[in-house]
Design a protein around this motif. Structure first.
Motif, short mmCIF file in Angstrom:
data_model
loop_
_atom_site.label_atom_id
_atom_site.label_comp_id
_atom_site.label_asym_id
_atom_site.label_seq_id
_atom_site.Cartn_x
_atom_site.Cartn_y
_atom_site.Cartn_z
N HIS A 15 11.71 8.01 16.51
CA HIS A 15 10.42 8.11 17.19
C HIS A 15 10.40 9.39 18.02
CE1 HIS A 15 10.25 3.85 16.19
NE2 HIS A 15 11.42 3.72 16.79
N THR A 16 9.23 10.00 18.11
CA THR A 16 9.10 11.17 18.99
C THR A 16 7.80 11.07 19.78
OG1 THR A 16 7.93 12.46 17.32
CG2 THR A 16 10.31 12.72 17.39
N LEU A 17 7.86 11.63 20.97
CA LEU A 17 6.66 11.73 21.82
C LEU A 17 6.61 13.14 22.39
CD1 LEU A 17 6.95 8.40 23.88
CD2 LEU A 17 5.20 8.91 22.15
N ALA A 18 5.41 13.61 22.63
CA ALA A 18 5.25 14.93 23.26
C ALA A 18 4.12 14.83 24.27
CB ALA A 18 4.94 15.98 22.20
N PHE A 19 4.32 15.43 25.42
CA PHE A 19 3.29 15.34 26.46
C PHE A 19 3.51 16.44 27.48
CE2 PHE A 19 6.65 12.23 26.71
CZ PHE A 19 7.25 12.51 27.93
N ARG A 20 2.53 16.58 28.35
CA ARG A 20 2.56 17.60 29.40
C ARG A 20 2.53 16.91 30.76
NH1 ARG A 20 -1.53 22.56 30.64
NH2 ARG A 20 -1.23 22.50 32.89
N LEU A 21 3.31 17.43 31.70
CA LEU A 21 3.36 16.86 33.04
C LEU A 21 3.20 17.98 34.07
CD1 LEU A 21 6.46 14.55 32.44
CD2 LEU A 21 4.09 13.79 32.64
N ASP A 22 2.40 17.73 35.10
CA ASP A 22 2.13 18.74 36.13
C ASP A 22 2.48 18.21 37.51
OD1 ASP A 22 0.49 19.46 33.83
OD2 ASP A 22 -0.44 20.95 35.17
N ILE A 23 3.05 19.09 38.30
CA ILE A 23 3.20 18.82 39.73
C ILE A 23 2.58 20.01 40.46
CG2 ILE A 23 4.81 18.58 41.66
CD1 ILE A 23 5.03 16.12 40.09
N GLU A 24 1.81 19.69 41.51
CA GLU A 24 1.11 20.77 42.22
C GLU A 24 1.93 21.29 43.40
OE1 GLU A 24 -3.09 20.45 42.99
OE2 GLU A 24 -3.18 18.71 41.66
N ARG A 25 1.45 22.39 43.90
CA ARG A 25 2.08 23.05 45.03
C ARG A 25 1.99 22.25 46.32
NH1 ARG A 25 2.31 29.07 46.66
NH2 ARG A 25 2.88 29.80 44.61
N SER A 26 3.05 22.29 47.09
CA SER A 26 3.03 21.69 48.42
C SER A 26 3.89 22.56 49.33
CB SER A 26 3.53 20.25 48.35
OG SER A 26 3.37 19.63 49.60
N ALA A 27 4.30 22.01 50.45
CA ALA A 27 5.13 22.82 51.35
C ALA A 27 5.89 21.94 52.32
CB ALA A 27 4.26 23.82 52.12
N SER A 28 6.95 22.52 52.87
CA SER A 28 7.83 21.78 53.80
C SER A 28 7.07 21.30 55.03
CB SER A 28 8.96 22.69 54.27
OG SER A 28 9.67 23.24 53.20
N MET A 29 6.34 22.21 55.62
CA MET A 29 5.44 21.94 56.74
C MET A 29 6.11 21.23 57.93
SD MET A 29 2.48 23.05 57.18
CE MET A 29 2.05 23.49 55.49
N PRO A 30 7.19 21.81 58.45
CA PRO A 30 7.75 21.24 59.69
C PRO A 30 6.74 21.35 60.81
CG PRO A 30 8.66 23.43 59.27
CD PRO A 30 7.85 23.06 58.05
N LEU A 31 6.81 20.45 61.79
CA LEU A 31 5.81 20.50 62.87
C LEU A 31 6.03 21.68 63.81
CD1 LEU A 31 4.98 16.80 63.64
CD2 LEU A 31 3.64 18.52 62.46
N ARG A 43 7.06 23.38 44.65
CA ARG A 43 6.67 22.26 43.80
C ARG A 43 5.83 22.60 42.57
NH1 ARG A 43 10.10 19.72 46.72
NH2 ARG A 43 9.60 17.83 47.87
N GLY A 44 4.99 23.65 42.63
CA GLY A 44 4.05 23.88 41.53
C GLY A 44 4.76 24.20 40.22
N GLN A 45 4.68 23.31 39.26
CA GLN A 45 5.28 23.53 37.94
C GLN A 45 4.50 22.78 36.87
OE1 GLN A 45 10.03 24.27 38.97
NE2 GLN A 45 9.51 22.46 37.82
N VAL A 46 4.52 23.36 35.65
CA VAL A 46 3.97 22.69 34.48
C VAL A 46 5.13 22.43 33.52
CG1 VAL A 46 2.34 22.89 32.56
CG2 VAL A 46 1.80 23.93 34.77
N HIS A 47 5.14 21.24 32.95
CA HIS A 47 6.26 20.86 32.08
C HIS A 47 5.73 20.35 30.75
CE1 HIS A 47 7.02 20.04 36.35
NE2 HIS A 47 8.25 20.48 36.15
N PHE A 48 6.28 20.88 29.67
CA PHE A 48 5.95 20.39 28.33
C PHE A 48 7.19 19.67 27.80
CE2 PHE A 48 3.37 24.07 29.24
CZ PHE A 48 2.09 23.63 28.91
N VAL A 49 7.03 18.40 27.49
CA VAL A 49 8.18 17.55 27.16
C VAL A 49 8.07 17.07 25.72
CG1 VAL A 49 9.45 15.44 27.80
CG2 VAL A 49 8.22 16.75 29.55
N ARG A 50 9.18 17.12 24.99
CA ARG A 50 9.28 16.45 23.68
C ARG A 50 10.54 15.62 23.70
NH1 ARG A 50 10.26 19.66 19.21
NH2 ARG A 50 9.56 18.04 17.78
N VAL A 51 10.42 14.39 23.23
CA VAL A 51 11.59 13.51 23.25
C VAL A 51 11.68 12.76 21.92
CG1 VAL A 51 10.30 11.62 24.38
CG2 VAL A 51 12.79 11.69 24.57
N GLY A 52 12.90 12.61 21.42
CA GLY A 52 13.15 11.80 20.23
C GLY A 52 14.09 10.66 20.61
#
Lengths: 163, 782, 274
Positions: B183-199, B293-302
């Motif tokens: 079996h195989t699957l393929a998909f895209r996953l996104d995480i958006e930008r953020s920041a440490s933001m100490p007070l 954090r900002g990254q785009v990921h293209f995944v294929r898995v068997g």
């Protein structure tokens, strides 16, 4: 070059009348920290969201970064430096230590002032009351769980000690 | 060794100070210092045509104005690229003040020094910078197309390209293994930008006395800031001291060094002969301190019929912003830590690190792991869904088993060492988590879902940390280590270690961190390394001191050192409490110069014996004083692990997500202080919840950050963070003397994966992009 | 983030306040609670040359019953009104920011700030209230419908001081409710609905009004005949055309208006029946 006008003000901070000569635009947070040397009040955002700069104005918690020092000329203020009594740390302060309600400690003075007033008005709060009571203060370290615990513990300590 | 303090919920030694307003954070220092403010670029990409300061010259309180042209020598060079990597073929760093071109909104262009910050900001408002606007490059995919360039000499905006592959046991590559899988699957996953933001934002305060420079910085690494200042300002290292005072949170953003301000402010202090201070304000922090954090990921898995992964291929586009001062650590960590607790048949990962006209990207707590774990855990969920299998069962079938340790993943980790897991027990951890959250008894009902996320975290990366321990003649124990503290409770846990190792009451132990006057060699506080690295270094230093103390005491008590032990700060013969000498006295005896400054020194003379007139007072190989220094330098990282589960409810009308329960099982080896470890987990989870449901950096097409305030960058309040239920598993690390692993980042790592899984379970809609807002979920519902 | 310089006026009576305001003209700003003005000044988005601090002016911190409603003075802080103001205001105020902000912020100040995402302008609008403006030239009352002119823009003219606001009480057999959705507790709402309904003799809703929060340049007022809460909500939704921003799309906001309006009408009807 024109010199900005200065205003003579008196702030009664932690029971002591303190004089300062400040421009009208001096934020209360800066007046406390830099004119009076009370650096326990912290500044985290200067737009009123984080709550680090919370102090008590005539007993009520307010944002010192959203208050001009000249506006509160003659009024009474309590800062974190004034929360401990002659016998040592206040119940709220002790509860924060006991429950690990602080990590970096930067937001802590704002929480302590907020909670001190909150428990005066709500001596035996529910969990929801506590969360609402501290809902205007940001903490980036603790996830709030131990702060909530500390507020309940402080309520207990205050109840025990008033018996 | 007594274990009375190690492992106990000892209350923090730093708290009384911090609770009474006696903490000393950066802006609490330097009352008489003059203030710095910066004119920062309002444009994402522009050429500076002209800077006109004429309107500002008459302003009240003005002391000085500096642009790039004023900077001398090495200060005028680009900032260092701290962590080069062969794959980073086009590394670029900024100038301390922009030279010719600005590449993100917020880049410093002019430094103003004035009598106070109010006046400095007035001056900034009067300075006119004439910009020629260039087309900004915003968005990872747009940038990857390379139609417009952030740096003229970086084609395709491609800073780095890197491939790592772990072939299958039979030699097949991952792509082949995937092709040939059942079996195989393929998909895209996104995480958006953020920041440490100490007070507390960043800040720098410098004093120059004509010879020596003392700098205070709100940093996660004072030793390296010191070296950077010495190099950039051409000063002898011994003439520069850097101190990290109390620091109001770091979470990664303060490990970068030197920030421009960390060399500009000291330089201004030297140039002007005045104390100079810069305290970053919140708006500056949003546009000039690092994001992540900002990254785009293209995944294929068997995978096979049971869900065993035979091959996984992940292609990553990493947005590193305008500059790469910290190299490509973040995507390297994503690509290696993505593997989690699993042994995969084969794995291929490729990343491209892309320049955009946005704030630079450097590690934020978790440092690429949240993205990697999001990929792996979403993959596991998708396999389970495809097969109609339980999500935990699929994970279990892919787990590394306890008997497999040490387990070599066959890759190179962030420290350049092999990615070999030292210890762990993932099946047991999963069992504990399922019990804690009630996985098997979870009742399915509309709008409610359950999710799970597993991770392995390399912690305690080298190369080293050191510890120095001195027992003075008053019996006090002074511990110092070079790395810094930002709220982790180091003063307490290091004191627990020292008290335990030396057999002294913790009240007699004091700990100093991040002060180069006390300890000059250190790496810094990041990568969940402080407890592992400095904790072990301090333990080793304590053992040296203990050995010396016992040797001296043995002499004084005319006993064998083997027969001695130390309790409550007193060395005594085991079983003969009368034959004893306090450590305070031992400290006096350790120094042949014995002016009777105090009672202890007078008392020590009774033990002194008669020195042989034919021997030197300090014997060969000995040193005066009861102190010791040692370093801990591990062969490689130690691997902590954890598994989280959450139950969420999604409002059918408004698409609001409420976290009903959040459970964590965590393994960081032996716990030094469970209270502090739990606090770290709580805080990490809260940041993870922020990253999953609230926090993102929103740039528009012009490269303007649209939400640069706490009004619009939505850090959770107490009302948004769930109560966290925790359980601990302890598989000690075999790599270090104390058997500990790091805990600082753990809580934040799997949260987006967990929440996405739970929302997906509740809604029956694929959740492939985080964070997710009610508005976005509403649209996914269609 | 330090405010720009300004000339400070701290009048001790209303007359001096109005004098100062008249002198300052368009370059003057009134400081009451400061919870909206000072953040803008700290960010240097507002740079008034004159700040007229009315905190020492006596007689402005009033909450007084007046025929048919309650008049709230310019220095009545949110927290006080939350304790002793009329019920609709009390409920709405619980949604305004956080308790510490409410200790300082004023009801009238919030109205004058005229943020379309704020709760109090919508409350004033749905209740059909008014704002009283004083200047050296005299006093005028401006109905809510005319007072809110645009985002952060009211009918307040240079030289005028908003001295009070009048919140009418509810007619008989009427109920009030407010529902909103904010990303975080205490944030400005993505959307919100204040509703007032009046029941007919048959116990059904005979008349309904809604003021929508965060969906238009001003609090959007919708007046309807009777209907079920669902029908009324649909009617409200049809008349709103919100814009999207970084927190929510236009379509989602519009959807929310429907959801929140139905909740608000339902609750208001329940209250009216009691």
């Amino acid at each position: 070059m024109t010199q900005e006008e200065r205003h003579e003000i008196t702030l009664v901070v932690n029971g002591v009348a303190r004089q300062a000569r400040v421009p009208a635009r001096r934020l209360l947070s800066d007046a406390l920290r830099h004119d009076l040397g009370l650096t326990g009040t912290h500044v985290g955002c200067e737009h009123g969201v984080c709550g680090c700069c919370t102090v008590l104005l005539d007993g009520e918690p307010v944002r010192s970064c959203l208050t001009f020092a000249v506006t509160v000329d003659g009024r009474e203020l309590t800062t974190v430096e004034g929360l401990a009594g002659p016998g040592g740390m206040s119940p709220v302060q002790r509860a924060f230590a006991e429950c690990h309600g602080l990590q970096c400690g930067f937001c802590t003075p704002g929480f302590l002032c907020t909670v001190t007033a909150f428990l005066r008005d709500n001596p035996s709060p529910t969990d929801d009351d506590v969360i609402e009571g501290i809902s205007g203060n940001l903490c980036r370290c603790t996830g709030y769980q131990n702060i909530v615990k500390a507020v309940h513990r402080a309520a207990e300590l205050m109840a025990e000690e008033s018996e | 060794m007594t274990t009375r303090l190690f492992g106990e919920k000892v209350q923090r030694l730093e708290d009384p100070r911090l609770l009474t307003g006696q903490g000393r954070y950066l802006d609490d220092l330097g009352h008489d210092a003059v203030a710095v403010a910066f004119v920062r670029s309002p444009h994402a990409h522009a050429r500076i045509r002209d800077i006109d300061v004429s309107a500002a010259l008459d302003a009240e309180g003005l002391i000085s104005i500096y642009t790039w042209e004023d900077l001398p020598g090495r200060l005028a060079q680009p900032l260092p690229l701290l962590i080069p990597h062969p794959a980073l073929t086009h590394g670029r760093t900024a100038y301390p003040l922009a030279k010719e071109t600005v590449r993100h909104v917020g880049e410093p262009v002019v430094m103003v020094v004035a009598e106070d910050r109010y006046l400095a900001e007035d001056v900034c408002d009067l300075i006119r910078v004439d910009y020629e606007l260039l087309k900004p490059v915003v968005g990872i995919e747009e940038a990857a197309q390379g139609a417009q360039l952030v740096h003229d000499d970086v084609p395709g905006n491609l800073g780095a390209h890197f491939v790592q592959e772990v072939p299958a046991a039979d030699g097949r590559g991952a792509r082949e293994a995937i092709e040939q899988a059942a079996h195989t699957l393929a998909f895209r996953l996104d995480i958006e930008r953020s920041a440490s933001m100490p007070l507390e934002g960043r800040g720098v305060y410098a004093r120059w006395d004509g010879t020596d420079l003392r700098v205070y910085s709100s940093t996660q690494t004072s030793t390296s800031v010191r070296m950077a200042i010495a190099a950039k300002l051409d000063l002898p290292l011994p003439n520069v001291e850097v101190i990290a005072p109390d620091v109001g949170g770091g979470f990664g953003v303060k490990i970068v060094h030197p920030w421009p301000e960390e060399i500009l402010v000291p330089w201004a202090a030297m140039t002007l002969g005045r104390e100079v201070k810069w305290t970053e304000d919140r708006r500056e922090h949003f546009v000039s301190s690092a994001h992540e954090r900002g990254q785009v990921h293209f995944v294929r898995v068997g995978f096979d019929d049971d869900g065993r992964v035979e091959g996984l291929e992940v292609t990553i586009l990493h947005d590193h912003g305008a500059y790469t001062p910290y190299g490509i650590i973040v995507p390297i960590i994503t690509s290696t830590q993505l593997l989690g607790p699993y042994k995969l048949g084969s794995y291929r990962v490729e990343f491209s690190s892309i320049y955009t006209n946005t704030v630079q990207v450097t590690p934020y707590r978790g440092a690429g792991r949240p993205q990697g774990v999001f990929c792996m855990e979403r993959t596991m969920d998708k396999i389970a869904q495809y097969l109609g299998a339980d999500r935990t069962a699929v994970r279990e079938r892919n787990f590394i088993q306890p008997a497999d340790f040490p387990y070599d993943q066959g890759m190179v980790f962030q420290d350049g060492r092999p990615l070999i897991y030292d210890s762990g027990d993932y099946p047991e951890m999963l069992r504990m988590l399922k019990e804690l959250i009630g996985w098997d008894s979870f009742e399915r009902r509309p709008g409610v879902g359950i999710g799970i996320g597993c991770y392995v975290e390399g912690t305690g990366v080298g190369p080293y940390e050191g510890g120095h321990v001195q027992i003075t003649s008053d019996g006090r124990v002074h511990v110092s280590t070079g790395l810094t503290s930002q709220g982790q409770g180091h003063e307490t846990v290091f004191a627990q270690i020292a008290a335990t190792e030396l057999g002294v009451p913790i009240e007699r132990v004091s700990v100093v961190t991040g002060d180069t006057r006390r300890f000059g060699y250190a790496v810094g506080t990041f990568a969940s390394r402080a407890a592992v690295m400095s904790g072990n270094a301090i333990a080793l230093a304590c053992r040296k001191v203990r050995e010396k103390a016992l040797r001296i005491a043995a002499d004084a008590l005319e006993a064998s050192a083997d027969d001695l032990e130390i309790t409550e700060g007193v060395v005594h013969v085991k079983g003969a409490p009368g034959a004893a000498v306090p450590l305070a006295t031992v400290a006096v005896l350790a120094n042949p110069l014995r002016y009777a400054f105090d009672e202890e020194a007078k008392r020590a003379t009774q033990f002194a014996g008669t020195a042989s007139p034919d021997l030197p007072p300090v014997a060969e190989g000995e040193e005066p004083g009861l102190e010791g220094r040692d370093y801990y330098s591990p062969v490689r990282s130690t691997f902590a692990s954890g598994m989280h589960a959450a139950i969420v409810a999604v409002d059918p009308d408004t698409a609001e997500v409420e976290i009903l329960r959040y459970a964590v099982v965590h393994d960081c080896g032996r716990l030094i202080n469970p209270m502090i470890v739990e606090g770290q987990i709580h805080g990490g989870v809260a940041q993870g919840v922020g990253g999953a449901l609230y926090e993102r950096m929103v740039y528009d097409a012009h490269g303007q950050l649209l939400n640069a305030s706490f009004m619009d960058f939505l850090m959770p309040y107490a009302t948004e963070v769930p109560r966290v239920e925790t359980a601990h598993l302890e598989t000690p690390s075999p790599l270090n003397p104390l058997g500990i692993k790091g805990a600082g980042e753990a809580g934040v790592i799997p949260v987006s994966a967990v929440i996405a899984g739970a929302i997906e379970d509740a809604e029956g809609i694929a959740i492939d992009r985080m964070p997710i807002s009610p508005s976005e979920l509403f649209h996914l519902r269609g | 983030m330090k405010p720009p310089p300004f000339t400070y006026h701290a009048p001790l009576d209303l007359g001096s306040a109005l004098d100062a305001l008249a002198g300052a003209g368009a370059r003057g700003k009134v400081l009451a609670g400061g919870q909206s003005l000072i953040p803008l000044m700290n960010m240097r988005l507002a740079s008034p040359s004159h700040v007229i601090d009315i905190n020492r002016v006596p007689g402005l911190d009033t909450i007084e019953d007046e025929r048919g409603g309650v008049r709230v003075g310019a220095l009545a802080r949110h927290s006080r009104v939350e304790r002793s103001g009329p019920a609709p205001l009390r409920r709405a105020l619980k949604l305004v920011a956080h308790p510490v902000i409410r200790n300082r912020g004023t009801v009238v100040g919030s109205l004058v700030h005229a943020d379309p995402a704020a709760e109090l302008p919508a409350v004033l609008a749905v209740l059909g209230g008014s704002v009283r403006l004083a200047s050296l030239g005299g006093v005028r009352d401006v109905a809510a419908a005319d007072f809110f002119v645009g985002p952060l823009e009211s009918d307040l003219r240079a030289g005028e001081l908003a001295v009070s606001a009048f919140f009418p009480g509810l007619p008989p057999r009427s109920g009030f409710a407010i529902h909103e959705l904010a990303r975080r507790h205490g944030d400005y709402a993505l959307a919100g609905v204040c509703a007032v309904v009046t029941l007919g003799d048959d116990g059904r809703i005979a008349a309904a009004r809604a003021a929508c929060i965060g969906v238009a340049a001003t609090p959007q007022l919708v007046e309807l005949e009777g209907g079920t809460p669902a029908e009324l909500a649909r009617a409200v939704q049809e008349r709103t055309d919100p814009e999207g921003d970084i927190h929510a799309s236009a379509a989602y906001r519009r959807h929310l208006v429907g959801v929140l309006a139905e909740r608000a009408f339902t609750d208001a009807a329940r209250e009216a029946a009691q």
